[in-house]
Design an enzyme around this catalytic site. Structure first.
Site, PDB file in Angstrom:
ATOM      1  N   LYS A  21       4.029  -7.350  -6.331  1.00  0.00           N
ATOM      2  CA  LYS A  21       3.192  -6.277  -5.779  1.00  0.00           C
ATOM      3  C   LYS A  21       3.897  -4.922  -5.924  1.00  0.00           C
ATOM      4  O   LYS A  21       4.922  -4.672  -5.286  1.00  0.00           O
ATOM      5  CB  LYS A  21       2.932  -6.582  -4.302  1.00  0.00           C
ATOM      6  CG  LYS A  21       2.224  -5.480  -3.564  1.00  0.00           C
ATOM      7  CD  LYS A  21       0.750  -5.572  -3.748  1.00  0.00           C
ATOM      8  CE  LYS A  21       0.042  -4.324  -3.343  1.00  0.00           C
ATOM      9  NZ  LYS A  21      -1.227  -4.120  -4.018  1.00  0.00           N
TER      10      LYS A  21
ATOM     11  N   GLY B 156      -4.813   2.202  -1.825  1.00  0.00           N
ATOM     12  CA  GLY B 156      -3.681   3.030  -1.407  1.00  0.00           C
ATOM     13  C   GLY B 156      -3.407   4.123  -2.426  1.00  0.00           C
ATOM     14  O   GLY B 156      -3.031   5.242  -2.092  1.00  0.00           O
ATOM     15  N   ASN B 157      -3.620   3.804  -3.717  1.00  0.00           N
ATOM     16  CA  ASN B 157      -3.416   4.805  -4.778  1.00  0.00           C
ATOM     17  C   ASN B 157      -4.498   5.867  -4.781  1.00  0.00           C
ATOM     18  O   ASN B 157      -4.340   6.917  -5.403  1.00  0.00           O
ATOM     19  CB  ASN B 157      -3.362   4.126  -6.150  1.00  0.00           C
ATOM     20  CG  ASN B 157      -1.994   3.530  -6.409  1.00  0.00           C
ATOM     21  OD1 ASN B 157      -0.981   4.145  -6.123  1.00  0.00           O
ATOM     22  ND2 ASN B 157      -1.975   2.314  -6.923  1.00  0.00           N
TER      23      ASN B 157
ATOM     24  N   LYS C 133      -8.426  -7.268  -7.444  1.00  0.00           N
ATOM     25  CA  LYS C 133      -9.767  -6.770  -7.073  1.00  0.00           C
ATOM     26  C   LYS C 133     -10.845  -7.706  -7.626  1.00  0.00           C
ATOM     27  O   LYS C 133     -11.780  -8.095  -6.916  1.00  0.00           O
ATOM     28  CB  LYS C 133     -10.015  -5.358  -7.625  1.00  0.00           C
ATOM     29  CG  LYS C 133      -9.068  -4.342  -7.043  1.00  0.00           C
ATOM     30  CD  LYS C 133      -9.370  -2.943  -7.546  1.00  0.00           C
ATOM     31  CE  LYS C 133      -8.152  -2.058  -7.456  1.00  0.00           C
ATOM     32  NZ  LYS C 133      -7.364  -2.113  -6.236  1.00  0.00           N
TER      33      LYS C 133
ATOM     34  N   LYS D 206      -4.328  -5.831  -0.424  1.00  0.00           N
ATOM     35  CA  LYS D 206      -5.431  -5.452   0.476  1.00  0.00           C
ATOM     36  C   LYS D 206      -6.792  -5.932  -0.044  1.00  0.00           C
ATOM     37  O   LYS D 206      -7.724  -6.077   0.736  1.00  0.00           O
ATOM     38  CB  LYS D 206      -5.442  -3.952   0.749  1.00  0.00           C
ATOM     39  CG  LYS D 206      -5.799  -3.085  -0.446  1.00  0.00           C
ATOM     40  CD  LYS D 206      -7.190  -2.557  -0.407  1.00  0.00           C
ATOM     41  CE  LYS D 206      -7.591  -1.831  -1.654  1.00  0.00           C
ATOM     42  NZ  LYS D 206      -6.869  -1.897  -2.892  1.00  0.00           N
TER      43      LYS D 206
HETATM   44  N1  LIG Z   1      -9.186  -4.137 -16.735  1.00  0.00           N
HETATM   45  C1  LIG Z   1      -9.026  -3.017 -16.025  1.00  0.00           C
HETATM   46  N2  LIG Z   1     -10.070  -2.204 -15.775  1.00  0.00           N
HETATM   47  C2  LIG Z   1      -9.931  -1.048 -15.076  1.00  0.00           C
HETATM   48  N3  LIG Z   1      -8.732  -0.665 -14.524  1.00  0.00           N
HETATM   49  C3  LIG Z   1      -7.655  -1.444 -14.724  1.00  0.00           C
HETATM   50  C4  LIG Z   1      -7.745  -2.654 -15.477  1.00  0.00           C
HETATM   51  N4  LIG Z   1      -6.518  -3.241 -15.501  1.00  0.00           N
HETATM   52  C5  LIG Z   1      -5.705  -2.447 -14.809  1.00  0.00           C
HETATM   53  N5  LIG Z   1      -6.365  -1.362 -14.325  1.00  0.00           N
HETATM   54  C6  LIG Z   1      -5.726  -0.340 -13.495  1.00  0.00           C
HETATM   55  O1  LIG Z   1      -6.066  -0.627 -12.138  1.00  0.00           O
HETATM   56  C7  LIG Z   1      -5.891   0.590 -11.403  1.00  0.00           C
HETATM   57  C8  LIG Z   1      -6.499   0.404 -10.019  1.00  0.00           C
HETATM   58  O2  LIG Z   1      -5.684  -0.488  -9.294  1.00  0.00           O
HETATM   59  P1  LIG Z   1      -4.647   0.030  -8.186  1.00  0.00           P
HETATM   60  O3  LIG Z   1      -3.810   1.120  -8.732  1.00  0.00           O
HETATM   61  O4  LIG Z   1      -3.980  -1.159  -7.577  1.00  0.00           O
HETATM   62  O5  LIG Z   1      -5.660   0.713  -7.199  1.00  0.00           O
HETATM   63  P2  LIG Z   1      -5.791   0.883  -5.657  1.00  0.00           P
HETATM   64  O6  LIG Z   1      -4.509   1.445  -5.150  1.00  0.00           O
HETATM   65  O7  LIG Z   1      -6.948   1.822  -5.602  1.00  0.00           O
HETATM   66  O8  LIG Z   1      -6.102  -0.467  -5.063  1.00  0.00           O
HETATM   67  C9  LIG Z   1      -6.557   1.602 -12.306  1.00  0.00           C
HETATM   68  O9  LIG Z   1      -6.087   2.903 -12.060  1.00  0.00           O
HETATM   69  C10 LIG Z   1      -6.177   1.106 -13.703  1.00  0.00           C
HETATM   70  O10 LIG Z   1      -5.065   1.816 -14.196  1.00  0.00           O
HETATM   71  N1  LIG Z   2      -1.438  -3.517   0.197  1.00  0.00           N
HETATM   72  C1  LIG Z   2      -2.088  -3.095  -0.944  1.00  0.00           C
HETATM   73  O1  LIG Z   2      -2.719  -3.879  -1.661  1.00  0.00           O
HETATM   74  O2  LIG Z   2      -1.983  -1.762  -1.260  1.00  0.00           O
HETATM   75  P1  LIG Z   2      -2.561  -0.977  -2.516  1.00  0.00           P
HETATM   76  O3  LIG Z   2      -4.041  -1.130  -2.512  1.00  0.00           O
HETATM   77  O4  LIG Z   2      -2.125   0.418  -2.279  1.00  0.00           O
HETATM   78  O5  LIG Z   2      -1.937  -1.566  -3.757  1.00  0.00           O
END
Ligand SMILES: Nc1ncnc2c1ncn2[C@@H]1O[C@H](COP(=O)(O)OP(=O)(O)O)[C@@H](O)[C@H]1O
Ligand SMILES: NC(=O)OP(=O)(O)O
Length: 314
Positions: free
Chosen positions: A129, A11-12, A276, A214
């Site tokens: 979350k 989402g980001n 993830k 997600k």
């Molecule tokens: N160990 C790590 N390695 C890489 N990124 C990390 C780690 N821990 C936290 N992050 C953060 O995770 C972010 C990605 O997760 P998130 O913002 O939830 O992404 P998305 O919305 O794409 O699912 C990266 O931008 C980074 O700031």
């Molecule tokens: N629902 C959810 O996990 O959204 P993001 O990937 O934007 O965090």
């Protein structure tokens, strides 16, 4: 060889930190993403797409509140369903257009998807979350004090409101998803982790106020559609250990047991990289060929040349 790949889009990555999140910006980000997906489709891979909604669902919550003196606000599960339509629409149109340019004749469909959670999940007592835009600490403290909300500092990027994020147990519409995939459609499903629902005693479903992760839901989807590969695309090129420190080391090809050790050591932040890695581990542990965590720009490179974090069985 052609593979079945479940692609989870962050989402980001669609509503990037630092951007306002206008329709134009989000559409542009989706367009760039779908260009990468088309490259994989051109190689013959069968793609099933899921996506996040953290920024978008949080923004819809703010809109609900801002307009609540004129129209009644909707509940969080309904806001989640709105994001499936909003982001699904952008993916359908952008991916459809990109395929058309490449002479690929396929239809993209987004399915409003309900995902089953446990009503006793501890997440309902412990919101973790992050949703919505990033704010400064002052705003976060004000919202905590005035509205009783929970806010956290999100991976060094600012403060965000947090909501419950229960574990996904199953997908209500899974047979429809499988039928659509088998019929050759490109399916967008379980968006925003799916609309969280609980099963009542009589077998009916009721929505609950939460946002499912997600990546976790994408893993369930990948298993259910028998995907070979789970590909999690985000805004960083690798999962790293010692992230954000001078000792940061990007992880490339990693065996399952090694990744499990790093996870147990706490290298991946809850609410961002943590889920993830957890999803990637679960997918490979349950028989998946490999799981990939990579940046959107590197999708095909990650698949073909391991340009990302690639988790493989021991
Ligand atoms: N160990 C790590 N390695 C890489 N990124 C990390 C780690 N821990 C936290 N992050 C953060 O995770 C972010 C990605 O997760 P998130 O913002 O939830 O992404 P998305 O919305 O794409 O699912 C990266 O931008 C980074 O700031
Ligand atoms: N629902 C959810 O996990 O959204 P993001 O990937 O934007 O965090």
């Amino acid at each position: 060889m052609a593979k079945v790949i479940t692609v989870a889009l962050g989402g980001n990555a669609i509503n990037k930190p630092g951007q306002k999140g206008t329709a134009e910006e989000q559409f542009e980000n989706v367009r760039n993403t779908t260009k990468q997906i088309v490259k994989m489709i051109k190689k013959g891979h069968k793609i099933i797409i899921t996506h996040g909604n953290g920024p978008q669902v949080g923004s819809i919550l703010i809109q609900q509140e801002a307009g609540s003196d004129q129209v009644p606000p909707m509940t969080l599960d309904i806001c989640g369903s709105q994001t499936q339509g909003q982001i699904g629409y952008m993916i359908q149109q952008s991916l459809g257009n990109e395929m058309k340019k490449e002479g690929i004749n396929k239809t993209v469909v987004s399915l409003v998807t309900q995902v089953i959670v446990d009503r006793n999940d501890e997440a309902f007592q412990n919101p973790r979350k992050p949703v919505g835009p990033f704010f400064d600490e002052e705003h976060a403290k004000k919202m905590m004090k005035e509205k009783g909300e929970t806010w956290i500092e999100d991976a060094g990027r600012g403060w965000r409101k947090v909501v419950p994020s229960p574990i996904p147990k199953g997908i209500v519409e899974i047979e429809a998803i499988k039928s659509l995939v088998d019929a050759g459609f490109i399916v967008v499903a379980s968006g925003g982790g799916g609309i969280p629902v609980v099963i009542n005693e009589d077998g009916t479903y009721t929505g609950v106020e939460a946002v499912i992760d997600k990546d976790r839901a994408g893993e369930v989807l990948a298993e259910e559609v028998n995907a070979d590969i789970l590909m999690i695309l985000t805004d960083v090129p690798y999962a790293a250990i010692n992230y954000g420190t001078p000792e940061q080391k990007n992880l490339e090809k990693v065996k399952l047991s090694e990744m499990k050790r790093y996870f147990a050591e706490g290298h991946f932040k809850a609410g961002s990289m943590g889920p993830k890695v957890e999803a990637a581990i679960k997918f490979v542990e349950n028989g998946g060929e490999k799981a990939i965590i990579a940046s959107l720009e590197n999708a095909l490179e990650a698949l073909e040349n391991d340009k990302g974090t690639v988790i493989i069985p021991d």
